[in-house]
Design a protein around this motif. Sequence first.
Motif, mmCIF file in Angstrom:
data_model
loop_
_atom_site.group_PDB
_atom_site.id
_atom_site.type_symbol
_atom_site.label_atom_id
_atom_site.label_comp_id
_atom_site.label_asym_id
_atom_site.label_seq_id
_atom_site.Cartn_x
_atom_site.Cartn_y
_atom_site.Cartn_z
ATOM 1 N N ASN A 82 12.029 -7.751 21.429
ATOM 2 C CA ASN A 82 11.955 -7.615 19.660
ATOM 3 C C ASN A 82 10.476 -7.300 20.136
ATOM 4 O O ASN A 82 9.571 -7.863 20.313
ATOM 5 C CB ASN A 82 12.177 -9.148 18.958
ATOM 6 N N ALA A 83 9.712 -7.520 18.632
ATOM 7 C CA ALA A 83 7.897 -7.302 18.522
ATOM 8 C C ALA A 83 7.895 -7.945 17.602
ATOM 9 O O ALA A 83 7.796 -9.193 17.203
ATOM 10 C CB ALA A 83 8.236 -6.478 17.265
ATOM 11 N N PHE A 84 6.517 -8.606 18.566
ATOM 12 C CA PHE A 84 5.898 -9.945 18.068
ATOM 13 C C PHE A 84 4.425 -9.296 17.195
ATOM 14 O O PHE A 84 4.236 -8.727 17.403
ATOM 15 C CB PHE A 84 4.554 -10.377 19.221
ATOM 16 N N VAL A 85 4.563 -9.498 16.104
ATOM 17 C CA VAL A 85 3.373 -9.545 15.040
ATOM 18 C C VAL A 85 2.556 -10.148 14.948
ATOM 19 O O VAL A 85 2.971 -11.270 14.127
ATOM 20 C CB VAL A 85 4.740 -8.397 13.823
ATOM 21 N N ALA A 86 1.656 -9.376 14.356
ATOM 22 C CA ALA A 86 0.059 -10.294 14.144
ATOM 23 C C ALA A 86 -0.770 -9.682 12.722
ATOM 24 O O ALA A 86 -0.623 -8.971 12.910
ATOM 25 C CB ALA A 86 -1.006 -10.958 15.613
ATOM 26 N N SER A 87 -0.735 -10.763 11.707
ATOM 27 C CA SER A 87 -2.122 -9.794 10.766
ATOM 28 C C SER A 87 -2.410 -10.873 10.199
ATOM 29 O O SER A 87 -2.282 -11.516 11.052
ATOM 30 C CB SER A 87 -0.549 -9.814 9.831
ATOM 31 N N ALA A 88 -3.868 -9.810 9.554
ATOM 32 C CA ALA A 88 -4.790 -10.786 9.363
ATOM 33 C C ALA A 88 -5.432 -9.935 8.134
ATOM 34 O O ALA A 88 -5.887 -9.353 8.355
ATOM 35 C CB ALA A 88 -6.635 -11.110 10.485
ATOM 36 N N SER A 89 -6.333 -10.309 7.565
ATOM 37 C CA SER A 89 -7.017 -9.574 6.773
ATOM 38 C C SER A 89 -8.373 -10.189 5.899
ATOM 39 O O SER A 89 -8.831 -11.614 6.420
ATOM 40 C CB SER A 89 -6.351 -9.426 4.766
ATOM 41 N N SER A 90 -9.367 -9.416 5.488
ATOM 42 C CA SER A 90 -11.231 -10.238 5.108
ATOM 43 C C SER A 90 -10.726 -10.685 4.221
ATOM 44 O O SER A 90 -9.368 -11.256 3.517
ATOM 45 C CB SER A 90 -11.526 -8.560 4.861
ATOM 46 N N GLN A 91 -11.780 -11.421 3.722
ATOM 47 C CA GLN A 91 -11.458 -12.648 3.270
ATOM 48 C C GLN A 91 -12.797 -12.459 1.427
ATOM 49 O O GLN A 91 -12.866 -11.329 2.065
ATOM 50 C CB GLN A 91 -12.648 -13.691 3.594
ATOM 51 N N TYR A 100 0.684 -1.357 0.435
ATOM 52 C CA TYR A 100 0.047 -0.157 0.413
ATOM 53 C C TYR A 100 1.668 1.425 -0.333
ATOM 54 O O TYR A 100 0.853 1.515 -1.129
ATOM 55 C CB TYR A 100 -0.908 -0.133 1.135
ATOM 56 N N PHE A 101 1.212 1.282 0.822
ATOM 57 C CA PHE A 101 2.723 2.986 0.480
ATOM 58 C C PHE A 101 3.860 2.275 -0.043
ATOM 59 O O PHE A 101 4.179 3.606 -0.737
ATOM 60 C CB PHE A 101 3.329 2.194 2.451
ATOM 61 N N ALA A 102 3.909 1.477 -0.336
ATOM 62 C CA ALA A 102 5.104 1.422 -1.385
ATOM 63 C C ALA A 102 4.579 1.596 -2.597
ATOM 64 O O ALA A 102 5.743 2.864 -3.761
ATOM 65 C CB ALA A 102 5.703 0.006 -1.881
ATOM 66 N N THR A 103 3.145 1.505 -3.029
ATOM 67 C CA THR A 103 3.047 1.725 -4.227
ATOM 68 C C THR A 103 2.346 3.134 -3.826
ATOM 69 O O THR A 103 2.392 3.896 -4.739
ATOM 70 C CB THR A 103 1.950 1.113 -4.825
ATOM 71 N N GLN A 104 2.126 4.314 -2.854
ATOM 72 C CA GLN A 104 1.954 5.372 -2.957
ATOM 73 C C GLN A 104 2.948 6.432 -3.469
ATOM 74 O O GLN A 104 2.648 7.054 -4.032
ATOM 75 C CB GLN A 104 0.634 5.633 -1.860
ATOM 76 N N PHE A 105 4.172 5.800 -3.050
ATOM 77 C CA PHE A 105 5.431 6.593 -2.298
ATOM 78 C C PHE A 105 5.716 6.936 -4.118
ATOM 79 O O PHE A 105 6.051 7.689 -4.704
ATOM 80 C CB PHE A 105 6.906 6.006 -1.967
ATOM 81 N N LYS A 106 5.555 5.719 -5.006
ATOM 82 C CA LYS A 106 5.899 5.862 -6.412
ATOM 83 C C LYS A 106 5.196 6.445 -7.605
ATOM 84 O O LYS A 106 5.177 6.751 -8.238
ATOM 85 C CB LYS A 106 6.344 4.281 -6.657
ATOM 86 N N THR A 107 3.527 6.191 -6.793
ATOM 87 C CA THR A 107 2.870 6.990 -7.943
ATOM 88 C C THR A 107 2.451 8.319 -7.917
ATOM 89 O O THR A 107 1.539 9.467 -8.236
ATOM 90 C CB THR A 107 1.924 5.885 -8.247
ATOM 91 N N VAL A 125 -2.342 -1.347 12.763
ATOM 92 C CA VAL A 125 -2.912 -0.372 12.074
ATOM 93 C C VAL A 125 -3.708 -1.401 11.589
ATOM 94 O O VAL A 125 -3.969 -2.422 10.855
ATOM 95 C CB VAL A 125 -1.880 -0.317 10.821
ATOM 96 N N VAL A 126 -4.738 0.136 11.095
ATOM 97 C CA VAL A 126 -5.448 -0.507 10.126
ATOM 98 C C VAL A 126 -6.170 -0.017 8.545
ATOM 99 O O VAL A 126 -6.391 1.472 8.684
ATOM 100 C CB VAL A 126 -7.195 0.111 11.002
ATOM 101 N N LEU A 127 -6.261 -0.996 7.423
ATOM 102 C CA LEU A 127 -6.560 -0.479 6.561
ATOM 103 C C LEU A 127 -7.575 -0.871 5.980
ATOM 104 O O LEU A 127 -7.392 -2.086 5.429
ATOM 105 C CB LEU A 127 -5.014 -1.283 4.989
ATOM 106 N N ALA A 128 -8.431 -0.106 6.240
ATOM 107 C CA ALA A 128 -10.265 0.276 5.638
ATOM 108 C C ALA A 128 -10.563 0.324 4.804
ATOM 109 O O ALA A 128 -10.271 1.149 3.936
ATOM 110 C CB ALA A 128 -10.441 0.608 6.728
ATOM 111 N N ILE A 170 -8.222 0.339 -1.182
ATOM 112 C CA ILE A 170 -8.262 -0.590 -0.314
ATOM 113 C C ILE A 170 -9.120 -1.763 -0.861
ATOM 114 O O ILE A 170 -9.940 -1.531 -0.639
ATOM 115 C CB ILE A 170 -8.212 -0.394 0.609
ATOM 116 N N THR A 171 -8.691 -2.966 -0.973
ATOM 117 C CA THR A 171 -9.885 -3.791 -2.034
ATOM 118 C C THR A 171 -9.861 -4.692 -0.339
ATOM 119 O O THR A 171 -11.591 -5.646 -0.600
ATOM 120 C CB THR A 171 -9.404 -4.207 -2.474
ATOM 121 N N LYS A 172 -9.575 -4.404 0.083
ATOM 122 C CA LYS A 172 -9.509 -5.969 1.305
ATOM 123 C C LYS A 172 -9.008 -5.420 2.264
ATOM 124 O O LYS A 172 -8.186 -4.282 2.227
ATOM 125 C CB LYS A 172 -8.974 -7.290 1.032
ATOM 126 N N ASP A 173 -10.049 -5.614 3.985
ATOM 127 C CA ASP A 173 -9.586 -4.719 5.212
ATOM 128 C C ASP A 173 -7.800 -5.626 5.931
ATOM 129 O O ASP A 173 -8.093 -6.823 5.639
ATOM 130 C CB ASP A 173 -10.694 -5.035 6.305
#
Length: 482
Positions: free
Chosen positions: A473-482, A351-358, A402-405, A364-367
């Motif tokens: 260190n950081a413990f990182v968890a991630s999930a997205s909508s189906q 998401y952020f790399a694309t915004q930097f480049k363009t 962080v939520v990308l909604a 955002i097509t999925k949460d």
Amino acid sequence: MHLRSALYSLSLLASAAFVNAAPVKTARQSSGVPKVVVAHHIVGLTAAFTVDDWTSDIQLAQANGIDGFALNVGNDPFTNQQAQNAYQAAEQLNSNFKLFFSLDMSSFPCTTPDDATTLRNLVTQFASRPAQLQVDGKAFVSTFAGESCTFGSGDVPSGWRSQFTQHPDTSGKIHFVPSFFVDPATFNTFTGVMDGDFGFNSGWPLALSAAQAPQLLPGVDLNNVNAAGEAALQKFIGSFDPDNQHITQLATIQGSAQTYMAAVSPWFFTHFGADTFNKNFVFDGDEHLWVTRWENLIANRDKVSLVEIVTWNDFGESHYIGPNNHGQLPPGSEAWVNGFDHQGFLDLTNYFATQFKTGQAPAITKDQLVMWARPHPKNATPNDPVGAPKDFQLFQDKLWAVVLATADGSLTLATSDTTSQTFDIKQGVNKLSLDLTPGGFMHGTLTRNNQTVIDLKPDDYTFNPNPSAFNYNAFVASASSQ
């Protein structure tokens, strides 16, 4: 893995000048430099890699908006073979994924002309390969360090100029963007050397230290940070001020293309004792450093040609975003790396790399929900012979989320059965936090229209008040909508 002890001190001295920076003079950016996002890949941890291993890393990186790897190479017997494997993998994929060398001058010797010959031979061997990143028709080359290299000359700039950038083997053939850990005010002595600059340390708030906190953050209680304290911290964490200083001084290098490559990094913790690498410190990664830094780079994208993610796989310093089970771990680092996957940071990258480049935020097509936290209270007192890392006091005992909604909704964060908070979520990027609870967990539930969209509660995370060793260190968890 980089040898940072001395470089860290030098960088802190330089960063002190960034705090009260003057207005920036924007440097010219070379017209031949595209907007590119790359990741720093430690080749020294890939001794057993096959072409298939490189293919796997390249495909994963490219699927997440990364355009290439900066191959951090040092004085290892397998350097050439692994470079061959990486270039072969990229070229077989034929997906326009690019590579370039980041010469690790904390590893390569650099006191004689013969030492420079080794570097020139490596660079020229790959300079015309299809996967090589080119700028203005020249092979892009970077470094980690090199500010003490003379290659037998009387001074550092003369050494790099005569034995590398202006040597007949490489003159006119390379676009050189090193990361020299020097005061940027000295950049003007590198005429004929620096086509640009890589601000390797710009991804972290190096100006912040426990010793300097009372002066830099007056009235802020780092054990109980309120809204005013968060605002004070956010002036440093992810700031573009260090970049502005580098960009301003690039403009003083006569004839330079003034290519600026900025760094972005999610975290930093290393914990090696004096019997190994003797590195035991943190940089402050709180206040959503990964996302905040990206946002500031996007806001200043007209001044930045390339962004380098630090790193893909430096496990020993805890700033990896690639798989933590792919490659060699520095001996001892398994104590804080095993079980601490960081690919949630990678999930946010596209998401952020694309915004930097363009210049445009992509749809955002999925949460997505990403949460991270440290595994024990910052003031824990385990019986650890290495001791607490320098500057651990900067950290906050908080769960970061962080939520990308895709649309408005609600997020409930919980760190125990009795500690929770519900936040309004707006379409787009949302940054949230909640105090951690000793003995508790991390749990995030995203809802919309009374329906659960994401429910994320990793079973293998506990905020342990009585750890057996220090682990920041950081413990990182991630999930997205189906």
